[in-house]
Every structure is written in C-alpha cells, then in structure tokens.
Scaffold this active site. Sequence first.
Site, PDB file in Angstrom:
ATOM      1  N   ARG A  88       0.839  -1.199   0.000  1.00 19.05           N
ATOM      2  CA  ARG A  88       0.000   0.000   0.000  1.00 19.05           C
ATOM      3  C   ARG A  88       0.872   1.247   0.000  1.00 19.05           C
ATOM      4  NH1 ARG A  88       1.048   2.400   4.577  1.00 19.05           N
ATOM      5  NH2 ARG A  88       1.342   1.195   6.484  1.00 19.05           N
ATOM      6  N   GLN A  91       3.653   5.123   4.799  1.00 14.62           N
ATOM      7  CA  GLN A  91       4.812   4.719   5.575  1.00 14.62           C
ATOM      8  C   GLN A  91       4.390   3.739   6.675  1.00 14.62           C
ATOM      9  OE1 GLN A  91       7.543   8.056   6.322  1.00 14.62           O
ATOM     10  NE2 GLN A  91       6.412   9.270   4.848  1.00 14.62           N
ATOM     11  N   THR A  93       2.423   2.419   9.948  1.00 14.05           N
ATOM     12  CA  THR A  93       1.227   2.697  10.736  1.00 14.05           C
ATOM     13  C   THR A  93       0.993   1.532  11.682  1.00 14.05           C
ATOM     14  OG1 THR A  93      -1.058   3.488  10.653  1.00 14.05           O
ATOM     15  CG2 THR A  93      -0.483   1.669   9.197  1.00 14.05           C
ATOM     16  N   ALA A 163      -6.100   7.262   9.412  1.00 17.71           N
ATOM     17  CA  ALA A 163      -5.033   7.105   8.424  1.00 17.71           C
ATOM     18  C   ALA A 163      -5.603   6.557   7.118  1.00 17.71           C
ATOM     19  CB  ALA A 163      -3.950   6.165   8.954  1.00 17.71           C
ATOM     20  N   VAL A 177      -8.442   2.462   4.903  1.00 18.73           N
ATOM     21  CA  VAL A 177      -8.424   3.483   5.945  1.00 18.73           C
ATOM     22  C   VAL A 177      -8.420   2.819   7.321  1.00 18.73           C
ATOM     23  CG1 VAL A 177      -9.750   5.037   4.459  1.00 18.73           C
ATOM     24  CG2 VAL A 177     -10.945   3.682   6.197  1.00 18.73           C
ATOM     25  N   CYS A 194       3.325   7.324  10.082  1.00 23.19           N
ATOM     26  CA  CYS A 194       3.315   7.988   8.762  1.00 23.19           C
ATOM     27  C   CYS A 194       4.492   8.931   8.581  1.00 23.19           C
ATOM     28  CB  CYS A 194       1.983   8.710   8.539  1.00 23.19           C
ATOM     29  SG  CYS A 194       0.565   7.599   8.549  1.00 23.19           S
TER      30      CYS A 194
END
Length: 238
Positions: A88, A91, A93, A163, A177, A194
């Site tokens: 994806r 960064q 998460t 996010a 999300v 992130c």
Amino acid sequence: MLADPLSPDLLKLRREDDRPVEWAVSSGHVDYATAEAFMEARVAAIAAGEAGEMVWLLEHPPLYTAGVSARDEDLLDAGRFPVHRTGRGGQFTYHGPGQRVGYVMLDLSQRGRDVRTFVRGLEQWLIGGLGEFGVTADVREGRVGVWVERKGAGWSREDKIAAIGVKVRKWVSFHGVSLNVEPNLDHFGGIVPCGIQEHGVTSLVDLGVLATMDEADAALKFSFARLFGAVVERPAPL
C-alpha cells in the site's frame, strides 16, 4: 466539514449503474496476512468481472505495517509487535484492537478513473463519519490522513485520528483506511506514524466521545453511502 457529495469532482465517485457496494463487518481480530490474501483474491475477481465491490470493516491484533514509502529509522521498536511489509501507499502505521480498519475494494474504472479524487473521497468519508459525533476534522497540506485540532489553556496541537493507505491494481482499489475509536494509543510509540514526528495521535474516546465500535460503524456506513452510493450488507468473509 463534509464536502458536498454532489459536487462535480466527488460526484464521479458514484457508479452510473448505482450497483450497491457489499458491506461486511468482521467480529473478533482478523489475522493481517489472512486478510491481505483475501483482498488480493477479491481484487483480482473484481478486475475480472467475477465479483462485486466490497468494503470490509475489521480489527487486527496489534501489529505495524510498512507501506512502500516506509523508512527503516521510523520503526522505533521492531520487537514490540509483528511488522508486515505491504504494497500500500504510505509509511509505517499501527493497527490493533479498538481501531476500525476499513478495506475498500472498489472498481475505479466505474468511478471516474481518478485516483487523486478517490483518495479525496476517502478523506471526506472519514471526515463525514467523525462529523456524526460532532468531531470537527480535516486534512492538512503535506500530511497524510485526517486530523483534529486540540486546544487548552495556553496550548494547541493537531493530532491524527484516521489514516489512509491505498493501492490500485487494474483500476481496483484495496487496502484503505483506519479510524481510531478506542485503541491503546501507547502502541503507536513503537513507530513514527506515517513519518510525522511533530504531531501526535488521538481517538474518539481520547477526545471524550464514548462511541462504541458499532456506533462508529454506523457513522462510517452513513457517510460512505452519501459519497459513494448505496451499500448492501453481506456476511464477513473471515
């Protein structure tokens, strides 16, 4: 505030044939690798015209994921939870109990073929869902995700509450999300979320909104339908 879902740019996120999106909610904690394998298969089936679109809501056990832009130095505690490298965008998460993850598998060839507008739609989906609880949230230039401004006597700051990290293959989206309902916010301390060091993270409960996961799901469902069109409930795949 939620952008008008009938504005010209967001209107194209609706299918012309009004075919509803399958809406599935899993109970319990779903293994990340298992969920990712299901997404891979479902996205291939959607692209081949063999399956319909789906939004899948779930919770994961505690883990960190690294998107394609993740920097090794942003993983502060590699031994704390499992780390999953994924395709994806974005960064590092965190996912875990109390956080609602929404995997969004939509056929963008039927929704305007515009990835930037699609991401904006995801942002507005989350902002609208938060608005159902009276929470004012927005996006910030140069920062991924959805943010809330917090103020007190002599202080103010901005914290991330949701996010976004997506991937698109053959014009079908996946990943999606995450919305912090009531996760353990200390678990974010093992990463630089992130890649943003100067801001924190928050949740609905941390903001004083004592929402249940079911209530959060209902708000997300309402907001999604306003933007992307009708949904139809289906049993969860896992």
